[in-house]
Design an enzyme around this catalytic site. Structure first.
Site, PDB file in Angstrom:
ATOM      1  N   ASN A 174      -4.570   1.255   5.059  1.00 19.86           N
ATOM      2  CA  ASN A 174      -5.223   2.559   5.049  1.00 19.86           C
ATOM      3  C   ASN A 174      -4.779   3.460   3.912  1.00 19.86           C
ATOM      4  O   ASN A 174      -5.447   4.450   3.595  1.00 19.86           O
ATOM      5  CB  ASN A 174      -5.000   3.276   6.390  1.00 19.86           C
ATOM      6  N   HIS A 175      -3.657   3.140   3.242  1.00 22.47           N
ATOM      7  CA  HIS A 175      -3.211   3.960   2.117  1.00 22.47           C
ATOM      8  C   HIS A 175      -3.557   3.350   0.755  1.00 22.47           C
ATOM      9  O   HIS A 175      -3.105   3.860  -0.271  1.00 22.47           O
ATOM     10  CB  HIS A 175      -1.692   4.174   2.188  1.00 22.47           C
TER      11      HIS A 175
ATOM     12  N   HIS B  24       5.590  -0.137  10.318  1.00 22.89           N
ATOM     13  CA  HIS B  24       6.883  -0.082   9.618  1.00 22.89           C
ATOM     14  C   HIS B  24       8.066  -0.378  10.533  1.00 22.89           C
ATOM     15  O   HIS B  24       9.211  -0.135  10.157  1.00 22.89           O
ATOM     16  CB  HIS B  24       7.095   1.274   8.934  1.00 22.89           C
TER      17      HIS B  24
ATOM     18  N   GLU C 275       0.802  -1.232   0.000  1.00 21.93           N
ATOM     19  CA  GLU C 275       0.000   0.000   0.000  1.00 21.93           C
ATOM     20  C   GLU C 275       0.833   1.280   0.000  1.00 21.93           C
ATOM     21  O   GLU C 275       0.286   2.357  -0.230  1.00 21.93           O
ATOM     22  CB  GLU C 275      -0.943  -0.001   1.199  1.00 21.93           C
TER      23      GLU C 275
ATOM     24  N   HIS D  65      -3.553  -5.125   9.290  1.00 27.26           N
ATOM     25  CA  HIS D  65      -2.970  -3.795   9.170  1.00 27.26           C
ATOM     26  C   HIS D  65      -3.550  -2.941  10.296  1.00 27.26           C
ATOM     27  O   HIS D  65      -4.685  -2.465  10.220  1.00 27.26           O
ATOM     28  CB  HIS D  65      -3.325  -3.208   7.801  1.00 27.26           C
TER      29      HIS D  65
END
Length: 275
Positions: A67-68, A179, A39, A152
């Site tokens: 979410n991205h 991350h 993403e 996620h």
């Protein structure tokens, strides 16, 4: 059988690591299926058709989101037609794309891959626990022997809670989004492997993949700042999960954190030893 899950791919540095590293890792570790969170593959936010094709061509068989996933609007042009690309299953009904996919391996093993997104400090999506039960039942009805979940989510507590909730019902629950790779890999009592976060594939000399100066300026001033992928220390983060298709239980889980230089050396060694 062995799965390789690769943590969030960030920008061109992350895509370059995928192109250089996936096939050498597959050969060395005898991997049967490669899954990656993509993403952030487009300059650190979103995914384009070209990015997706580049990642698939490098040897990744399923791309997951978060979410991205909608940050590049062109994803709406192809997500419905690309079964190898999934987004969180707990988006409301009618959202483009799909939340799970089924992959049949050359030996006939059927692997279900499920993507979910957390709600704590992150989203207002539908309940991921309920969505997980629904999607797992659908995958099992299609003959899935192995089920891998990319969750996620922001908080460790939500990720660990879902892992316990699904213990014995899926092969693995691995977190993405922060991350930052965690060191809490384990196999739960009923055979589900879990890891709070797989980490990030991209530049590790910034702040979660982004150039550190812009991020620091944003923290110090509260003003908008342009974020670009960082440079330096390219590193591929991920996790290997070994499982028994007869039972669907995980038998081993191992974190992976390897530099770009190490990947180059691995590829060179393989080139020398390959007849």
């Amino acid at each position: 059988m062995k799965l390789l899950f690769i943590g969030d791919i960030v920008g061109r540095p992350g895509r370059d690591l995928i192109k250089r590293g996936v096939r050498p890792l597959v050969r060395k570790h005898q991997v049967d299926l490669v899954i990656a969170n993509g993403e952030n593959a487009a300059a650190g936010a979103g995914l384009t058709r070209d990015n997706a094709n580049e990642i698939f061509k490098a040897g990744v068989q399923v791309i997951t989101g978060g979410n991205h996933i909608w940050d590049k609007r062109e994803v709406l042009e192809f997500i419905d037609q690309e079964p190898r690309l999934i987004r969180p299953a707990n988006y409301p009904a009618g959202t483009p794309g799909r939340g799970a996919t089924l992959v049949t391996l050359p030996d006939g093993t059927r692997v279900g891959v499920l993507n979910l997104m957390g709600r704590v400090f992150l989203s207002t999506l539908d309940d991921p626990f309920t969505a997980a039960e629904r999607e797992i039942a659908a995958l099992r009805a299609q003959g899935a022997q192995i089920v891998f979940v990319d969750f996620h989510a922001e908080t460790t507590s939500e990720k660990i809670a879902l892992s316990w909730f699904l213990d014995g019902r899926v092969t693995a629950v691995v977190g993405t989004h922060t991350h930052v790779q965690t060191a809490d890999e384990r196999i739960l009592p009923e055979g589900t492997a879990c890891l709070t976060d797989a980490g990030m594939t991209g530049p590790h000399d910034g702040v979660i993949g982004m150039d550190r100066q812009g991020v620091i300026a944003r923290f110090r001033t509260g003003m908008p700042a342009r974020f670009e992928p960082a440079g330096g220390d390219p590193r591929l983060n991920g996790v290997f999960v070994t499982a028994d298709p007869a039972t669907g239980r995980a038998t081993a889980i191992e974190r992976l954190s390897i530099s770009g230089a190490e990947l180059e050396q691995l590829a060179e060694r393989q080139a020398v030893t390959t007849p």
